[in-house]
Every structure is written in structure tokens, then in C-alpha cells.
Scaffold this motif. Structure first.
Motif, PDB file in Angstrom:
ATOM      1  N   ARG A 128      32.959  14.595  -8.505  1.00  0.00           N
ATOM      2  CA  ARG A 128      32.568  13.579  -9.493  1.00  0.00           C
ATOM      3  C   ARG A 128      33.427  13.676 -10.767  1.00  0.00           C
ATOM      4  O   ARG A 128      33.918  12.636 -11.253  1.00  0.00           O
ATOM      5  CB  ARG A 128      31.067  13.648  -9.799  1.00  0.00           C
ATOM      6  CG  ARG A 128      30.580  12.523 -10.705  1.00  0.00           C
ATOM      7  CD  ARG A 128      29.075  12.343 -10.720  1.00  0.00           C
ATOM      8  NE  ARG A 128      28.532  11.916  -9.432  1.00  0.00           N
ATOM      9  CZ  ARG A 128      28.498  10.636  -9.022  1.00  0.00           C
ATOM     10  NH1 ARG A 128      28.956   9.660  -9.790  1.00  0.00           N
ATOM     11  NH2 ARG A 128      27.983  10.334  -7.843  1.00  0.00           N
ATOM     12  N   PRO A 129      33.648  14.895 -11.308  1.00  0.00           N
ATOM     13  CA  PRO A 129      34.515  14.962 -12.496  1.00  0.00           C
ATOM     14  C   PRO A 129      35.911  14.371 -12.239  1.00  0.00           C
ATOM     15  O   PRO A 129      36.480  13.722 -13.111  1.00  0.00           O
ATOM     16  CB  PRO A 129      34.610  16.468 -12.780  1.00  0.00           C
ATOM     17  CG  PRO A 129      33.408  17.067 -12.144  1.00  0.00           C
ATOM     18  CD  PRO A 129      33.054  16.201 -10.973  1.00  0.00           C
ATOM     19  N   LEU A 130      36.416  14.583 -11.026  1.00  0.00           N
ATOM     20  CA  LEU A 130      37.731  14.033 -10.682  1.00  0.00           C
ATOM     21  C   LEU A 130      37.651  12.509 -10.580  1.00  0.00           C
ATOM     22  O   LEU A 130      38.525  11.784 -11.069  1.00  0.00           O
ATOM     23  CB  LEU A 130      38.154  14.652  -9.345  1.00  0.00           C
ATOM     24  CG  LEU A 130      39.618  14.755  -8.966  1.00  0.00           C
ATOM     25  CD1 LEU A 130      40.460  15.345 -10.069  1.00  0.00           C
ATOM     26  CD2 LEU A 130      39.751  15.611  -7.694  1.00  0.00           C
ATOM     27  N   TRP A 131      36.581  12.063  -9.960  1.00  0.00           N
ATOM     28  CA  TRP A 131      36.382  10.621  -9.782  1.00  0.00           C
ATOM     29  C   TRP A 131      36.246   9.917 -11.134  1.00  0.00           C
ATOM     30  O   TRP A 131      36.769   8.815 -11.322  1.00  0.00           O
ATOM     31  CB  TRP A 131      35.160  10.382  -8.897  1.00  0.00           C
ATOM     32  CG  TRP A 131      34.760   8.948  -8.677  1.00  0.00           C
ATOM     33  CD1 TRP A 131      33.525   8.407  -8.840  1.00  0.00           C
ATOM     34  CD2 TRP A 131      35.592   7.867  -8.222  1.00  0.00           C
ATOM     35  NE1 TRP A 131      33.521   7.078  -8.527  1.00  0.00           N
ATOM     36  CE2 TRP A 131      34.792   6.714  -8.148  1.00  0.00           C
ATOM     37  CE3 TRP A 131      36.942   7.767  -7.888  1.00  0.00           C
ATOM     38  CZ2 TRP A 131      35.282   5.468  -7.751  1.00  0.00           C
ATOM     39  CZ3 TRP A 131      37.439   6.524  -7.502  1.00  0.00           C
ATOM     40  CH2 TRP A 131      36.621   5.395  -7.434  1.00  0.00           C
ATOM     41  N   GLU A 132      35.598  10.576 -12.078  1.00  0.00           N
ATOM     42  CA  GLU A 132      35.420   9.948 -13.403  1.00  0.00           C
ATOM     43  C   GLU A 132      36.765   9.650 -14.062  1.00  0.00           C
ATOM     44  O   GLU A 132      36.906   8.710 -14.831  1.00  0.00           O
ATOM     45  CB  GLU A 132      34.568  10.838 -14.327  1.00  0.00           C
ATOM     46  CG  GLU A 132      33.101  11.000 -13.900  1.00  0.00           C
ATOM     47  CD  GLU A 132      32.358   9.666 -13.781  1.00  0.00           C
ATOM     48  OE1 GLU A 132      32.754   8.688 -14.441  1.00  0.00           O
ATOM     49  OE2 GLU A 132      31.383   9.615 -12.984  1.00  0.00           O
ATOM     50  N   LYS A 133      37.772  10.473 -13.730  1.00  0.00           N
ATOM     51  CA  LYS A 133      39.089  10.258 -14.349  1.00  0.00           C
ATOM     52  C   LYS A 133      39.863   9.113 -13.692  1.00  0.00           C
ATOM     53  O   LYS A 133      40.837   8.630 -14.248  1.00  0.00           O
ATOM     54  CB  LYS A 133      39.939  11.536 -14.227  1.00  0.00           C
ATOM     55  CG  LYS A 133      39.404  12.699 -15.035  1.00  0.00           C
ATOM     56  CD  LYS A 133      40.346  13.890 -14.905  1.00  0.00           C
ATOM     57  CE  LYS A 133      39.704  15.144 -15.485  1.00  0.00           C
ATOM     58  NZ  LYS A 133      40.425  16.353 -15.091  1.00  0.00           N
ATOM     59  N   ALA A 134      39.453   8.726 -12.488  1.00  0.00           N
ATOM     60  CA  ALA A 134      40.201   7.703 -11.756  1.00  0.00           C
ATOM     61  C   ALA A 134      39.404   6.411 -11.625  1.00  0.00           C
ATOM     62  O   ALA A 134      39.962   5.332 -11.429  1.00  0.00           O
ATOM     63  CB  ALA A 134      40.558   8.222 -10.364  1.00  0.00           C
ATOM     64  N   ARG A 135      38.080   6.508 -11.789  1.00  0.00           N
ATOM     65  CA  ARG A 135      37.176   5.426 -11.412  1.00  0.00           C
ATOM     66  C   ARG A 135      37.476   4.097 -12.107  1.00  0.00           C
ATOM     67  O   ARG A 135      37.542   3.042 -11.448  1.00  0.00           O
ATOM     68  CB  ARG A 135      35.745   5.866 -11.747  1.00  0.00           C
ATOM     69  CG  ARG A 135      34.673   4.913 -11.300  1.00  0.00           C
ATOM     70  CD  ARG A 135      33.277   5.466 -11.560  1.00  0.00           C
ATOM     71  NE  ARG A 135      32.292   4.511 -11.081  1.00  0.00           N
ATOM     72  CZ  ARG A 135      31.897   3.455 -11.790  1.00  0.00           C
ATOM     73  NH1 ARG A 135      32.377   3.249 -12.994  1.00  0.00           N
ATOM     74  NH2 ARG A 135      31.012   2.612 -11.276  1.00  0.00           N
TER      75      ARG A 135
END
Lengths: 322, 322
Positions: free
Chosen positions: A149-156
Motif C-alpha cells: 500500500r505505501p508503494l501504491w500510494e506513491k503511484a496511485r
């Protein structure tokens, strides 16, 4: 493709004084690995690999990585062996970076592995999992379900720049995997990045496994799932190749039979593994400056693989038999 | 730093069938050369270099370059020797590019050569000039005085983006050199790009000269002038180091004495050589996309060297004696 840091021959000579490896006769920066700077050294004792650990690697993890290679090599796994320095340590400093010298493994990585190579991979992976037992150090998998999720927040926010509908699709998948990620499966040391470029062959014989810089403690079958993603799809068509999957899984099972829980979890683990590689690729894709002379790995390849795994209900769908 | 083209092991195996060099055991893309893609091969016969010629190299020039290396190696110059294929030719095709395999030279290029290395360079350069005699093929120097104005036209409009006043300064220098460029000096085969990264040493012994892909027929003393530029300035301060220059020139003269005309022309040749490297660097600088992960070579380094040479009236200013 790497070589981020250049080194002077004077600094290298100084660094080599800490080792007993003969006289330096050549060194070349090599385009291998994307996280670190790698050099091929020739000395009067033979070829070696020099690695400078760049900022994407946490220096606190280096004792785990280097110690693991020592542990595995001592148990007969053909992997690079870190050389011990005159002071007994494995790690020095060069050009302001932590640096180590490891043995050079002969072999070639296969751009288009076939089913017999997948079988060799399965045997080797099971052997790796067994050889990892008893390794004393621990390292959590920073790129398992809690890390997504932290990674996804940067790309979302910008995900629909890659493909329309991606944001909603990944939102739903991530929420599903967070709810249903399997717990309590057999765990141990996993490689966590066992792509074809990390496995060497000469002819059809597997000669070595390299690049342990994502290795960690996690569900063993997660490594199996990653190999299905990385080895068992047809490169051109993107279609899952059941002959490769069958060869890989049967060979793995012959050395280390999967438990019924692991078999049942395989489709879910494969979705998670596909999501993990989608996320790092999407992040790299979106953060790469335009015009950068680096080959961007296509995140959509892993989105397509993820959608295939969503259609698989049991491990038989991957060719698992018996 | 290069490796523009990746190759598959399958295509490489096919390519190697045309050679008699044993069995392939490893290959790595290496970060060496900026014009071509280079790979270090290991076979059961030893190490070799595979070069794929990229678009900046004119395929029509390859027989000159490869033939020259054969000619020089046969005369005892330590330079890469192109391997002959089973069909008797030196050149094949791989990944859609002309490709050749050359011998691997042990040795290390020096990031900070000292005066003794400059002396070794002087001896080797004179030996190269003498060994080039009798080579049958000819190639004009595309980057000599006639080539400078077309290159300058591509950079001139934006030159003041690099440094203010550069446009006027180069305009004047180019006009001066076009008027006064020396003619009729002893000519022969020159290397034309003999920078430190093209000269290998083990310890203080010069072990080889590589990268003949700018070699051509031109004024021999122009190579001497290029070495003054590339080897005899202090890297950090940018100041000319007369001890290096003296060592280099004396060693060159011991093997091939410069004629009085060559001596007299040296300051002019050094200005021309500095302008040539300024121009290609300025062009690369201005045409590089922002964010490209390539080390831009600073064109101003050569503008500063050029201005130094403008202050030199006779070759004594470089440390030439006797």
C-alpha cells in the motif's frame, strides 16, 4: 543495467590491499543489476565480481545478504561467495560506498528459458529453500503485503497515465489481497527476485544463482509463485505456458513437496507476487525522467499476469499434478 | 559508457558458430566505449571482446579499422587483434549490427596518469606511427580542419548557453585555424583519440592500446598534440603540467624525432586538437536530452585548454627540449 559509480584504479588498488587475491590485471564496469554498481575484476588469481552497494540497498541489510551467500555456498549451493578480507570481515568501503568482492560464476542467463530450464530451476529453488534452513540472521520482506500500500500510494494518483482503469483495478486487487493474504504457511529464507537474469546456465545445466539482494524471510511458496510469474509465461504472447509451469512445479516438488496449504494458496501468492512486481515497475515508470537512457520495464506485463491469476482457482491451473 | 544493444544468448551462440573459439561460458555487457556496444565473453579458450558497431560508426570504415589492428598487431603493437571467422572474414552481423570479436587485452586505464606513464605513452605512440607505415587502406580524418565548421554550425547558435562569449571566441579561433592550419607535415596512420581510457597499463608498464575507431590518415604530429591535451594537463586544476609534457615529448622523440616543421607547428596543432574535442563535446552537450543518465563531458575543459595553447609561441612552452 547499472554502473552508477566509477572508481579510479588508485582507489581500487588501495581497496584490494585488504584482500589476498593476487595482482589486478583488468577491471570493467558491467551492465548487470539495477540496484548496485558491478565491476568484473581480473587478477592473477582469476575473475571476481566487485559490487558497490548504492543507495537503494540499506547497509544494515548487508550482513544478512553476504552471510546468506556464505551459508548457502557452504551447503553446496552454487552462488557467489563473498571473499573474506585480511581483517576477517566481508565488507569494505570504496568510493564512499560499502563494497564487497564475490566469486565470479561462469554461466549465461537465458533470455528465453524453455521447459527443461524451468525444471532445473525448480530443483535449484527447492535446494535453496532447504539449504537456507538454520541461517541465523533474519530479514523481513519489505515488499510483502504490508509494503504494497505505501508503494501504491506513491503511484496511485498517476496510475491511469500508464493505462486507463488501472487505478480502480489495483485498488480492488490490493484490498482483496490485504483481506485474504495467507498466513502460517511454511516459511524460511527466500530469494524473492529469482528472475531469469539471476540464474546462470551452461547449455541446459544450471550453474549458479546470483543477486541475493532481495533475499529475506517469508513464505517459501511465495518464491515458487514468483518463479511462475518470471519464468512460465511466453515472452512474446504473454500467455501462461503450462508445460513450463508443470516442469517447474514437478521438479520443485520432487525435492521439497508443497504442503496442501501451500498448494491451495498458490493462486493467491501468484497474484500477490504479480502485484509486487507491478508496483515497483509502476513506481519506476512514473518516476523515471523523460529521455533517461534506461530500459523501462513495462508494468503492464505484470498487470496482465495478475489478471490471468485472477482466473485461476486451484494450482492445477498452473499444471501442478499429483 | 555504453551497451546500447542487448543480445540474446541464442543469437550469440549462432554468431559464435562462425568462429573457432571454444565454448561460451559467460558474457557481460561492459560499460566501455561511447560509440559501440561491447561485451566481454568468456569461452573455454579465454576472454574476448565482442563489439557491435552502432550507428555512429560508418560500416564502410570497418575494413580500415579492423585491417589496421591486424596490421599493427602483426608488427608487434599490443592492440586488439580481430579474430578471423571460418569463412576468412573479420566481420559478421549480430542483432542487426555489424559485429566483430577481438582479443581481450589485460591492463587498466589510468584515471590519473603521471609523468612516467606519459613517457611510456610517448614511446608507444611513436612505435604506433612507425608500425602504421605500409598499411594499404586509407581513411580521411573526418574531424580535421575541414570538418570543424560543419560541426560548429550545429552548435554555434546555442553556444552561449554553455558559456557567455563562447560563440565569438570560437568564431575567431576557427577562422584563424582555417587560415593557418599547417600543410605538408609528415603524415601517416594516426590513432586520433588516444585518451587515457584507450591505453592500458599494469603497474607502470604500458600493456596495450585500444579503440581504433577514429584512426585515419593525417598529420602524425596531430596525434602528439592530442596526447598533450589528453594526458598532460592536471585534472583538478586544469593547469598544463610541463613535467608530463616533457616526459611524453622526449620519449616520443627518442623513437621518432619530430622534424623542425612539426616542432614549429605544435602549438597550432594543439589548438586545433583542442578545438576538435571542444566541438564534439559541445555538440553532444547541446543535443543530450535533459535527464539522460549519461556523463556529459564538459566542453569548457577544452575551451580552457585551447586558450592555454593560444599563449604558447613555441614547442618549448610544452617542455620540448633539445
Amino acid at each position: 543495467m547499472a554502473v552508477y559509480t566509477d572508481i579510479t584504479e588508485g582507489a581500487l588498488r588501495g581497496f584490494l590491499e585488504a584482500y589476498d587475491i593476487g595482482r589486478l590485471t583488468a577491471y570493467k564496469g558491467i551492465a548487470e543489476g539495477v540496484e548496485n554498481s558491478n565491476f568484473l575484476l581480473h587478477t592473477t588469481e582469476g575473475p571476481f565480481i566487485l559490487t558497490l552497494y548504492e543507495k537503494r540497498v540499506n547497509p544494515d541489510d548487508l550482513p544478512f545478504f553476504l552471510g546468506l551467500m556464505e551459508h548457502l555456498a557452504a551447503r553446496g549451493i552454487s552462488c557467489p561467495l563473498p571473499l573474506t578480507r585480511r581483517d576477517g570481515t566481508l565488507l569494505g568501503e570504496l568510493a564512499g560506498r560499502p563494497a564487497a568482492i564475490i566469486t565470479f560464476l561462469e554461466g549465461i542467463w537465458l533470455r528465453q528459458p524453455e521447459a527443461p530450464h524451468c525444471a532445473a530451476l525448480g530443483r535449484a529453488l527447492a535446494g535453496l529453500h532447504r539449504a537456507g534452513e538454520g541461517f541465523a540472521l533474519k530479514r523481513a520482506n519489505a515488499l510483502s503485503v504490508e509494503g504494497w500500500r505505501p508503494l501504491w500510494e506513491k503511484a496511485r494518483e498517476r496510475a491511469d497515465e500508464i493505462a486507463e482503469g488501472l487505478r480502480a483495478g489495483i485498488d480492488a486487487e490490493l484490498a482483496f489481497l490485504e483481506r485474504s493474504w495467507p498466513k502460517g504457511l511454511p516459511s524460511g529464507v527466500i530469494h524473492a527476485d529469482l528472475f531469469p537474469d539471476n540464474v546462470f546456465f551452461i547449455g541446459d545445466a544450471l550453474t549458479g544463482i546470483i543477486d541475493f539482494y532481495f533475499a529475506c524471510n517469508d513464505t517459501l511458496a511465495y518464491d515458487v509463485a514468483t518463479c511462475l510469474n518470471a519464468w512460465c509465461f511466453d515472452d512474446k504472447s504473454g500467455v501462461y505456458d503450462a508445460a513450463k509451469g508443470q516442469a517447474f512445479l514437478a521438479a520443485y516438488q520432487a525435492e521439497r513437496p508443497l504442503t496442501p496449504d501451500e498448494v491451495a494458496a498458490l493462486p493467491l501468492l501468484a497474484r500477490g507476487s504479480a502485484l509486487r512486481f507491478f508496483l515497483t515497475r509502476a513506481y519506476d515508470w512514473l518516476s523515471m525522467p523523460p529521455g533517461a537512457l534506461v530500459v523501462k520495464k513495462d508494468p503492464l506485463e505484470y498487470w496482465r499476469k495478475l489478471r490471468f491469476h485472477q482466473t485461476i482457482e486451484t494450482a492445477e491451473g498452473y499444471g501442478l499434478t499429483g
